[in-house]
Design an enzyme around this catalytic site. Structure first.
Site, short mmCIF file in Angstrom:
data_model
loop_
_atom_site.label_atom_id
_atom_site.label_comp_id
_atom_site.label_asym_id
_atom_site.label_seq_id
_atom_site.Cartn_x
_atom_site.Cartn_y
_atom_site.Cartn_z
N ASP A 124 0.85 -1.18 0.00
CA ASP A 124 0.00 0.00 0.00
C ASP A 124 0.89 1.24 0.00
OD1 ASP A 124 -2.14 -1.68 0.09
OD2 ASP A 124 -2.97 -0.92 1.98
N HIS A 140 3.53 -1.83 3.93
CA HIS A 140 3.50 -0.41 3.58
C HIS A 140 4.90 0.03 3.17
CE1 HIS A 140 -0.30 -0.65 5.76
NE2 HIS A 140 -0.65 0.45 5.14
#
Length: 246
Positions: A62, A211
Site C-alpha cells: 500500500d 506499507h
C-alpha cells in the site's frame, strides 16, 4: 495512509460498516476470518488468501505517500523476480510519477486504493465510482495500464454495499492475511522486527500487505523472499490468486 489490522473478525458484516479482521496465522496454518466473512467475500468475487494446499505467496504493498524506500523495494523485487501489486492513492500518483511508471515497467500491477483515502462505507455509489475512476485514469495516463481489476479499501473499512458497487464496476476487493503495524514511518523498529513479524504469520496462500513507507520493510524484504524460497514457497501475482480460487 494506514491499513488497520484486527485479530478477530466482527460478528456481523451485512449492512453496517466493518473493519477487516481475522484470527492470525499460527504455525503455518491459514488465518480465519470466519464463515460469514468468507461467504460475503466469495459472493462479491473478493479474497484475502489463496489455497491452503499450495505454498504460494502474493505480495501486495500500500502506497499512500513516498518516503524514500520504494525504489529499494522495487530493486529487490526485480532481483528476486517477484511480482507484486501496489495499491496506490491519488496523492501517490500525483507526487511519485516516476516510481509508478517503474512499477508497471518492471511488470507489477497497480491496484486501486482510492483517490483521497476516504471511509468508503460513508460514500454514495457515485462517490465511490469517482474515487476509483480518478485513480484508474491517472494510472493509465502515467503508465499506459488500461486494466485495473483490484481494489483495497482505505483502512480496511467496508460493508456489503461497497463490495457490491465494486463488483458492479469490475473490481475485486483484495484484503490480506499477513500484516502488522508497519505504517508508523517515524517509529522504526529495525529489519529484524519486520522479518520476524512477516515470517511468523506466513502460510500457504498468504496475501501479504506491507506499507512502503517503512524502512524496516525495505531492509527486510530480500531476506524474507530468499528464506521463503528456500522453504519451498513460490511468488505469484493476483491474477493467479483469482484464477485458482477453490
Amino acid at each position: 495512509m494506514v491499513c488497520l489490522l484486527f485479530l478477530v473478525a466482527p460478528l456481523s458484516v451485512f449492512g453496517e460498516s466493518q473493519s477487516w479482521g481475522f484470527k492470525r496465522s499460527v504455525n503455518g496454518e491459514q488465518p480465519n476470518a470466519g464463515p460469514e466473512l468468507d461467504e460475503l467475500l466469495k459472493k462479491y468475487d473478493s479474497a484475502y488468501k489463496g489455497k491452503s494446499d499450495k505454498k504460494v505467496i502474493y505480495m501486495t504493498f500500500d502506497n499512500g505517500y513516498e518516503n524514500g524506500h520504494t525504489e529499494k523495494i522495487l530493486d529487490v523485487l526485480k532481483e528476486e523476480k517477484v511480482p507484486a501489486t501496489f495499491f496506490l492513492t491519488g496523492h501517490y500518483l500525483t507526487s511519485a510519477g516516476p516510481l509508478v511508471e517503474r512499477m508497471v515497467k518492471d511488470g507489477h500491477k497497480i491496484g486501486n486504493h482510492s483517490w483521497g483515502h476516504p471511509n468508503f462505507s460513508t460514500l454514495t455509489k457515485d462517490q465511490m465510482l469517482e474515487e476509483w475512476s480518478k485513480v484508474k485514469d491517472k494510472t493509465e495516463e502515467l503508465t499506459g495500464q488500461k486494466e485495473m481489476l483490484y481494489t483495497r479499501p482505505p483502512e480496511g473499512v467496508f460493508n456489503e454495499e461497497t463490495l457490491k458497487v465494486a463488483k458492479e464496476a469490475g473490481y475485486k476487493h483484495v484484503f490480506w492475511s499477513v500484516a502488522f503495524v508497519d505504517w508508523h514511518a517515524d517509529k522504526p523498529r529495525g529489519a529484524d522486527y519486520a522479518y520476524d513479524e512477516i515470517m511468523k504469520q506466513i502460510h500457504p496462500g498468504a496475501v501479504v500487505l506491507l506499507h512502503t513507507v517503512s524502512k524496516d520493510n525495505a531492509d527486510a524484504l530480500q531476506r524474507v523472499i530468499q528464506d521463503l524460497k528456500k522453504d519451498g514457497y513460490e511468488f505469484k501475482d493476483l491474477d493467479h490468486l483469482f484464477e485458482n480460487q477453490a
